[in-house]
Write an enzyme that holds these catalytic residues in place. Structure first.
Site, PDB file in Angstrom:
ATOM      1  N   TYR A 151      44.878 -67.374 -44.651  1.00 54.51           N
ATOM      2  CA  TYR A 151      45.302 -68.574 -44.635  1.00 54.51           C
ATOM      3  C   TYR A 151      44.838 -69.134 -43.402  1.00 54.51           C
ATOM      4  O   TYR A 151      44.878 -69.247 -42.118  1.00 54.51           O
ATOM      5  CB  TYR A 151      46.909 -68.177 -44.892  1.00 54.51           C
ATOM      6  CG  TYR A 151      47.863 -69.758 -44.861  1.00 54.51           C
ATOM      7  CD1 TYR A 151      47.387 -70.049 -46.215  1.00 54.51           C
ATOM      8  CD2 TYR A 151      48.732 -70.147 -43.729  1.00 54.51           C
ATOM      9  CE1 TYR A 151      48.651 -71.230 -46.328  1.00 54.51           C
ATOM     10  CE2 TYR A 151      49.519 -71.234 -43.732  1.00 54.51           C
ATOM     11  CZ  TYR A 151      49.330 -71.667 -45.195  1.00 54.51           C
ATOM     12  OH  TYR A 151      50.120 -72.841 -45.144  1.00 54.51           O
ATOM     13  N   ASP A 205      54.558 -79.364 -35.365  1.00 50.86           N
ATOM     14  CA  ASP A 205      54.138 -79.431 -36.201  1.00 50.86           C
ATOM     15  C   ASP A 205      55.120 -80.398 -36.893  1.00 50.86           C
ATOM     16  O   ASP A 205      55.907 -79.984 -37.959  1.00 50.86           O
ATOM     17  CB  ASP A 205      54.041 -77.674 -37.318  1.00 50.86           C
ATOM     18  CG  ASP A 205      54.036 -77.820 -38.354  1.00 50.86           C
ATOM     19  OD1 ASP A 205      53.105 -78.697 -39.117  1.00 50.86           O
ATOM     20  OD2 ASP A 205      54.271 -77.148 -39.262  1.00 50.86           O
ATOM     21  N   ASP A 238      46.867 -75.693 -45.514  1.00 51.96           N
ATOM     22  CA  ASP A 238      47.358 -76.514 -45.955  1.00 51.96           C
ATOM     23  C   ASP A 238      47.583 -77.711 -45.007  1.00 51.96           C
ATOM     24  O   ASP A 238      46.699 -77.922 -43.934  1.00 51.96           O
ATOM     25  CB  ASP A 238      48.183 -76.038 -44.093  1.00 51.96           C
ATOM     26  CG  ASP A 238      50.227 -76.915 -44.340  1.00 51.96           C
ATOM     27  OD1 ASP A 238      50.078 -77.917 -45.026  1.00 51.96           O
ATOM     28  OD2 ASP A 238      50.543 -76.682 -43.760  1.00 51.96           O
ATOM     29  N   ASP A 297      49.941 -80.481 -44.990  1.00 53.42           N
ATOM     30  CA  ASP A 297      50.482 -81.145 -44.809  1.00 53.42           C
ATOM     31  C   ASP A 297      51.273 -81.689 -45.964  1.00 53.42           C
ATOM     32  O   ASP A 297      50.934 -81.533 -47.575  1.00 53.42           O
ATOM     33  CB  ASP A 297      50.733 -82.074 -43.763  1.00 53.42           C
ATOM     34  CG  ASP A 297      50.285 -81.213 -42.438  1.00 53.42           C
ATOM     35  OD1 ASP A 297      51.442 -80.439 -42.586  1.00 53.42           O
ATOM     36  OD2 ASP A 297      50.221 -80.827 -41.577  1.00 53.42           O
ATOM     37  N   HIS A 304      46.931 -76.962 -50.258  1.00 55.17           N
ATOM     38  CA  HIS A 304      48.429 -77.216 -50.392  1.00 55.17           C
ATOM     39  C   HIS A 304      49.345 -78.558 -50.392  1.00 55.17           C
ATOM     40  O   HIS A 304      49.405 -78.938 -48.971  1.00 55.17           O
ATOM     41  CB  HIS A 304      49.519 -76.053 -50.712  1.00 55.17           C
ATOM     42  CG  HIS A 304      50.133 -75.855 -49.047  1.00 55.17           C
ATOM     43  ND1 HIS A 304      50.676 -75.791 -48.418  1.00 55.17           N
ATOM     44  CD2 HIS A 304      49.876 -74.180 -48.043  1.00 55.17           C
ATOM     45  CE1 HIS A 304      51.027 -75.673 -47.487  1.00 55.17           C
ATOM     46  NE2 HIS A 304      50.187 -74.759 -47.100  1.00 55.17           N
ATOM     47  N   GLU A 364      53.182 -81.214 -49.237  1.00 55.34           N
ATOM     48  CA  GLU A 364      54.042 -80.919 -49.276  1.00 55.34           C
ATOM     49  C   GLU A 364      54.940 -82.368 -50.191  1.00 55.34           C
ATOM     50  O   GLU A 364      53.961 -83.309 -50.366  1.00 55.34           O
ATOM     51  CB  GLU A 364      55.064 -80.381 -48.697  1.00 55.34           C
ATOM     52  CG  GLU A 364      54.749 -81.134 -47.121  1.00 55.34           C
ATOM     53  CD  GLU A 364      54.567 -80.344 -45.491  1.00 55.34           C
ATOM     54  OE1 GLU A 364      55.262 -81.061 -44.941  1.00 55.34           O
ATOM     55  OE2 GLU A 364      53.948 -79.530 -45.540  1.00 55.34           O
ATOM     56  N   CYS A 423      58.711 -78.474 -39.395  1.00 58.87           N
ATOM     57  CA  CYS A 423      57.856 -77.205 -39.725  1.00 58.87           C
ATOM     58  C   CYS A 423      58.959 -76.876 -40.910  1.00 58.87           C
ATOM     59  O   CYS A 423      60.946 -77.531 -40.957  1.00 58.87           O
ATOM     60  CB  CYS A 423      58.603 -75.909 -38.689  1.00 58.87           C
ATOM     61  SG  CYS A 423      58.393 -74.084 -39.144  1.00 58.87           S
ATOM     62  N   ARG A 427      53.974 -77.272 -52.823  1.00 58.13           N
ATOM     63  CA  ARG A 427      54.858 -77.437 -51.706  1.00 58.13           C
ATOM     64  C   ARG A 427      55.769 -77.699 -51.878  1.00 58.13           C
ATOM     65  O   ARG A 427      55.619 -79.257 -52.052  1.00 58.13           O
ATOM     66  CB  ARG A 427      54.896 -77.096 -50.122  1.00 58.13           C
ATOM     67  CG  ARG A 427      55.339 -76.729 -49.568  1.00 58.13           C
ATOM     68  CD  ARG A 427      55.210 -76.104 -48.788  1.00 58.13           C
ATOM     69  NE  ARG A 427      55.921 -77.036 -47.607  1.00 58.13           N
ATOM     70  CZ  ARG A 427      55.768 -77.122 -45.805  1.00 58.13           C
ATOM     71  NH1 ARG A 427      54.964 -76.060 -45.678  1.00 58.13           N
ATOM     72  NH2 ARG A 427      56.990 -76.666 -44.455  1.00 58.13           N
ATOM     73  N   GLU A 472      59.084 -73.614 -50.047  1.00 55.64           N
ATOM     74  CA  GLU A 472      59.325 -73.149 -49.162  1.00 55.64           C
ATOM     75  C   GLU A 472      61.057 -72.764 -49.119  1.00 55.64           C
ATOM     76  O   GLU A 472      61.560 -73.184 -48.886  1.00 55.64           O
ATOM     77  CB  GLU A 472      58.925 -74.597 -47.740  1.00 55.64           C
ATOM     78  CG  GLU A 472      59.476 -73.953 -46.955  1.00 55.64           C
ATOM     79  CD  GLU A 472      57.801 -72.773 -46.348  1.00 55.64           C
ATOM     80  OE1 GLU A 472      58.692 -71.657 -46.812  1.00 55.64           O
ATOM     81  OE2 GLU A 472      57.265 -73.286 -45.273  1.00 55.64           O
ATOM     82  N   ASN A 531      55.957 -67.456 -48.084  1.00 55.40           N
ATOM     83  CA  ASN A 531      55.760 -67.581 -46.652  1.00 55.40           C
ATOM     84  C   ASN A 531      56.445 -67.089 -45.575  1.00 55.40           C
ATOM     85  O   ASN A 531      57.773 -66.722 -45.839  1.00 55.40           O
ATOM     86  CB  ASN A 531      56.437 -69.388 -46.375  1.00 55.40           C
ATOM     87  CG  ASN A 531      55.932 -69.711 -44.902  1.00 55.40           C
ATOM     88  OD1 ASN A 531      55.791 -68.538 -44.088  1.00 55.40           O
ATOM     89  ND2 ASN A 531      56.189 -70.482 -44.537  1.00 55.40           N
TER      90      ASN A 531
END
Length: 307
Positions: free
Chosen positions: A48, A62, A89, A91, A116, A118, A126, A161, A191, A213
């Site tokens: 990952y 983040d 990721d 974002d 992914h 989100e 985060c 996500r 998440e 996760n």
């Protein structure tokens, strides 16, 4: 040497096959390219590539400050170092629908197996912190639809996500997961699920694979791989774990150096030079170099004059 011999498409097919296998796919976070072959050698199914880790390595929080260029570069660096599938990721997609489309192309070219996207607003935070906000459903659906439409390799995995569990509860998460699946998502990343029962509820709500996760210091307990598989989770990520392990060790040993003026006592805890050379395939590079330059070059200068 230099790069994996497994093509990006082969890795993408392997990721899809793994998710359909009925066996939990274990993806530790490869926080540096050098950690990717170690993950492979220890028998995990994939690596990952965490946005939180990429931000932390740049000294950033983040909150979506990393750029597409930075993310694609790290995706390329890690993906070339392993025969395993890589999941990255992306974002919130770095902007609106057209930005999402370009992100898909850049990450596809970087050789990742899946990505992914989100449904948080920008600036994001985060997923295990309070105070998150998510975009309206139509906006979240548009991001996924744009990604699906943009991909050129149909085997590239597009994962959605959703962070809505921490905003509006489990029922809202189930509803959004269904809508994201309907928009074309190949897998769902719910998440900050609080319990195994919540993962099971998402499993029941959708037909595509789901991700857990397992980040430390988060909203979810650190369930075992067997527990997650038993409730129908298909893939588990440990996104920041290796970074946390490494930084914890670095801080401890720097303290020793500051106090004693030497790291002699820490040598036995360090990775050896020999092990480093195994991971970066030093011998293969040396053999290649010798194989290329074991002949005389015609017309080269000898003793200051043409031979």
């Amino acid at each position: 040497m230099l790069s994996t011999s497994v093509t990006p498409n082969e890795k993408r097919k392997a990721l899809r096959a793994g998710l359909a296998s009925g066996t939990l796919q274990r993806f530790p976070g490869a926080f540096t390219p050098l950690s990717a072959p170690l993950i492979q050698q220890l028998g995990f199914e994939g690596a990952y590539i965490s946005g939180a880790v990429m931000a932390a390595e740049l000294g950033l929080p983040d909150i979506g400050l990393t750029t597409l260029t930075e993310v694609a570069q790290r995706g390329r660096e890690i993906s070339r170092m392993t025969d395993l599938p890589t999941l990255i990721d992306a974002d919130t997609g770095f902007g609106e629908a057209m930005n999402v489309a370009r992100a898909v192309h850049e990450l596809e070219d970087a050789g990742v197996s899946g990505l992914h996207l989100e449904d948080q607003v920008n600036p994001k935070r985060c997923g295990h912190l309070d105070g998150k906000e998510v975009v309206p459903l139509d906006h979240a659906v548009q991001r996924i639809a744009a990604a699906v439409a943009a991909r050129r390799d149909s085997d590239l995995l597009i994962m959605a996500r959703t962070d809505i569990r921490g905003v509006a509860g489990l029922e809202a998460a189930k509803d959004r997961a269904k809508a994201l699946e309907a928009a074309g998502a190949d897998a769902i990343f719910p998440e900050a699920m609080a319990t195994l029962e919540e993962f099971a509820a998402i499993r029941e709500a959708v037909d595509v694979p789901i991700l857990a996760n397992m980040t430390e210091f988060g909203k979810s307990a650190l369930f075992t791989h067997q527990q997650l598989q038993d409730v129908g989770v298909n893939i588990a990520i440990h996104p920041v774990s290796l970074l946390r392990i490494a930084m914890g060790a670095i801080e401890r040993e720097l303290g020793v150096l500051a106090e004693t003026g030497t790291l002699e006592g820490a040598v036995e805890r360090m990775q050896t030079r020999a092990r480093l050379y195994e991971l970066n395939d030093y011998a293969a590079y040396s053999a290649f170099d010798e194989g290329v330059f074991d002949f005389e070059v015609p017309g080269r200068l000898i003793g200051g004059a043409h031979g």
